[in-house]
Design an enzyme around this catalytic site. Structure first.
Site, PDB file in Angstrom:
ATOM      1  N   ARG A  57       9.331  42.950  66.690  1.00  0.00           N
ATOM      2  CA  ARG A  57       9.121  44.394  66.778  1.00  0.00           C
ATOM      3  C   ARG A  57       8.693  45.005  65.445  1.00  0.00           C
ATOM      4  O   ARG A  57       7.979  46.000  65.413  1.00  0.00           O
ATOM      5  CB  ARG A  57      10.390  45.064  67.298  1.00  0.00           C
ATOM      6  CG  ARG A  57      10.566  44.827  68.784  1.00  0.00           C
ATOM      7  CD  ARG A  57      12.010  45.018  69.241  1.00  0.00           C
ATOM      8  NE  ARG A  57      12.121  44.821  70.683  1.00  0.00           N
ATOM      9  CZ  ARG A  57      12.089  43.638  71.293  1.00  0.00           C
ATOM     10  NH1 ARG A  57      11.933  42.537  70.587  1.00  0.00           N
ATOM     11  NH2 ARG A  57      12.191  43.554  72.606  1.00  0.00           N
ATOM     12  N   ASN A  73      11.686  57.975  65.239  1.00  0.00           N
ATOM     13  CA  ASN A  73      12.812  57.045  65.156  1.00  0.00           C
ATOM     14  C   ASN A  73      12.319  55.616  65.299  1.00  0.00           C
ATOM     15  O   ASN A  73      11.938  55.184  66.384  1.00  0.00           O
ATOM     16  CB  ASN A  73      13.851  57.363  66.232  1.00  0.00           C
ATOM     17  CG  ASN A  73      15.087  56.497  66.135  1.00  0.00           C
ATOM     18  OD1 ASN A  73      15.145  55.552  65.349  1.00  0.00           O
ATOM     19  ND2 ASN A  73      16.079  56.808  66.939  1.00  0.00           N
ATOM     20  N   ILE A  88      21.361  44.701  64.523  1.00  0.00           N
ATOM     21  CA  ILE A  88      21.391  43.497  65.361  1.00  0.00           C
ATOM     22  C   ILE A  88      22.804  43.339  65.908  1.00  0.00           C
ATOM     23  O   ILE A  88      23.779  43.412  65.161  1.00  0.00           O
ATOM     24  CB  ILE A  88      20.975  42.246  64.562  1.00  0.00           C
ATOM     25  CG1 ILE A  88      19.550  42.418  64.008  1.00  0.00           C
ATOM     26  CG2 ILE A  88      21.059  40.994  65.437  1.00  0.00           C
ATOM     27  CD1 ILE A  88      19.094  41.306  63.071  1.00  0.00           C
ATOM     28  N   TYR A 145      18.982  46.943  54.978  1.00  0.00           N
ATOM     29  CA  TYR A 145      20.063  45.983  55.236  1.00  0.00           C
ATOM     30  C   TYR A 145      19.501  44.601  55.545  1.00  0.00           C
ATOM     31  O   TYR A 145      19.986  43.601  55.046  1.00  0.00           O
ATOM     32  CB  TYR A 145      20.932  46.500  56.382  1.00  0.00           C
ATOM     33  CG  TYR A 145      22.204  45.731  56.587  1.00  0.00           C
ATOM     34  CD1 TYR A 145      23.317  45.985  55.795  1.00  0.00           C
ATOM     35  CD2 TYR A 145      22.292  44.748  57.558  1.00  0.00           C
ATOM     36  CE1 TYR A 145      24.494  45.278  55.975  1.00  0.00           C
ATOM     37  CE2 TYR A 145      23.468  44.031  57.742  1.00  0.00           C
ATOM     38  CZ  TYR A 145      24.568  44.300  56.951  1.00  0.00           C
ATOM     39  OH  TYR A 145      25.719  43.594  57.134  1.00  0.00           O
ATOM     40  N   LEU A 178      23.579  54.302  59.757  1.00  0.00           N
ATOM     41  CA  LEU A 178      24.372  55.521  59.923  1.00  0.00           C
ATOM     42  C   LEU A 178      24.079  56.558  58.841  1.00  0.00           C
ATOM     43  O   LEU A 178      24.292  57.752  59.060  1.00  0.00           O
ATOM     44  CB  LEU A 178      25.868  55.192  59.930  1.00  0.00           C
ATOM     45  CG  LEU A 178      26.384  54.539  61.204  1.00  0.00           C
ATOM     46  CD1 LEU A 178      27.853  54.147  61.050  1.00  0.00           C
ATOM     47  CD2 LEU A 178      26.195  55.445  62.415  1.00  0.00           C
ATOM     48  N   CYS A 226      17.304  48.483  61.073  1.00  0.00           N
ATOM     49  CA  CYS A 226      17.513  47.473  62.103  1.00  0.00           C
ATOM     50  C   CYS A 226      19.002  47.254  62.309  1.00  0.00           C
ATOM     51  O   CYS A 226      19.747  47.083  61.335  1.00  0.00           O
ATOM     52  CB  CYS A 226      16.830  46.168  61.689  1.00  0.00           C
ATOM     53  SG  CYS A 226      17.045  44.848  62.880  1.00  0.00           S
ATOM     54  N   GLU A 256      29.440  40.537  66.855  1.00  0.00           N
ATOM     55  CA  GLU A 256      30.559  40.125  67.698  1.00  0.00           C
ATOM     56  C   GLU A 256      31.508  41.257  68.048  1.00  0.00           C
ATOM     57  O   GLU A 256      32.437  41.077  68.825  1.00  0.00           O
ATOM     58  CB  GLU A 256      31.339  39.010  66.990  1.00  0.00           C
ATOM     59  CG  GLU A 256      30.511  37.765  66.771  1.00  0.00           C
ATOM     60  CD  GLU A 256      31.254  36.727  65.945  1.00  0.00           C
ATOM     61  OE1 GLU A 256      32.391  36.980  65.519  1.00  0.00           O
ATOM     62  OE2 GLU A 256      30.675  35.641  65.732  1.00  0.00           O
ATOM     63  N   THR A 257      31.292  42.448  67.475  1.00  0.00           N
ATOM     64  CA  THR A 257      32.214  43.566  67.715  1.00  0.00           C
ATOM     65  C   THR A 257      31.471  44.756  68.319  1.00  0.00           C
ATOM     66  O   THR A 257      30.250  44.752  68.442  1.00  0.00           O
ATOM     67  CB  THR A 257      32.880  44.008  66.395  1.00  0.00           C
ATOM     68  OG1 THR A 257      31.871  44.607  65.559  1.00  0.00           O
ATOM     69  CG2 THR A 257      33.514  42.830  65.670  1.00  0.00           C
ATOM     70  N   HIS A 299      30.993  47.485  66.906  1.00  0.00           N
ATOM     71  CA  HIS A 299      30.360  48.263  65.836  1.00  0.00           C
ATOM     72  C   HIS A 299      28.882  48.519  66.152  1.00  0.00           C
ATOM     73  O   HIS A 299      28.344  49.578  65.834  1.00  0.00           O
ATOM     74  CB  HIS A 299      30.511  47.528  64.507  1.00  0.00           C
ATOM     75  CG  HIS A 299      29.994  48.294  63.333  1.00  0.00           C
ATOM     76  ND1 HIS A 299      30.564  49.467  62.903  1.00  0.00           N
ATOM     77  CD2 HIS A 299      28.955  48.050  62.498  1.00  0.00           C
ATOM     78  CE1 HIS A 299      29.904  49.917  61.855  1.00  0.00           C
ATOM     79  NE2 HIS A 299      28.914  49.074  61.588  1.00  0.00           N
TER      80      HIS A 299
END
Length: 179
Positions: A129, A115, A85, A28, A60, A83, A88-89, A91
């Site tokens: 990281r 993981n 990050i 992503y 997911l 990753c 604003e929600t 989620h």
């Protein structure tokens, strides 16, 4: 700050038989994913393990892909990389918690999983990281998977001839050969 703390790192295990890892990654954030994969590959190469990279759309989907591989493929262990990050929600919490929980459940069922899904507040934290020459969380996840593979092999019970597999049934009848 965690970056200034000293951490003990276990030496990598050694293996008598070859190890095959699946690196399951969500690209992503492509640049971050590339660094995570580079770190994981380098650690796998240190112990002579082979890797296959499997891409999925998001964090997911990583546990589902590992579950499919665990049931249908021949991997010794898995490296989960991606990753998430904060946005604003809410989620973010769902993705972080559900992917982590699913990986833990797979591990409790016997899958050897490291993981390396980063869960961070900012892109800058992720970059630090992910860097293979820096914190190398991808390499750390590969090392964790390798340690679990070594542990499983250490305590492996001899296989018993209880039950049968479908391909063995066909061989017993003289149909085909085992590949």
């Amino acid at each position: 700050m965690a970056a200034s703390e000293q951490h003990h790192t276990l030496p990598l295990p050694t293996f008598e038989a070859p190890v095959k890892l699946a690196i399951v990654v969500s690209p992503y954030y492509g640049d971050i994913a590339e660094e995570l994969v580079a770190g994981a590959r380098a650690v796998a190469e240190e112990v002579g393990a082979t890797v296959e990279v499997i891409e999925v759309p998001g964090a997911l989907e990583i546990p589902s892909a590992i579950a499919i591989c665990e049931r249908q493929a021949e991997f010794d262990g898995y490296v989960a990389l991606g990753c998430v990050i904060r946005g604003e929600t809410t989620h973010y919490e769902t993705v972080c918690n559900d992917s982590s929980r699913a990986l833990t459940l797979l591990g409790l069922q016997g899958a050897c999983i490291g993981n390396g899904i980063l869960t961070v507040e900012t892109r800058e934290q992720a970059v630090v990281r992910a860097e293979a020459a820096g914190q190398n969380k991808g390499g750390g996840a590969a090392a964790a998977a390798l340690h679990l593979v070594a542990l499983r092999r250490r305590f492996a019970a001899p296989r018993r001839n209880i039950g049968f597999r479908a391909d063995e049934l066909h061989l017993a009848k003289g149909e085909g050969t085992l590949a």
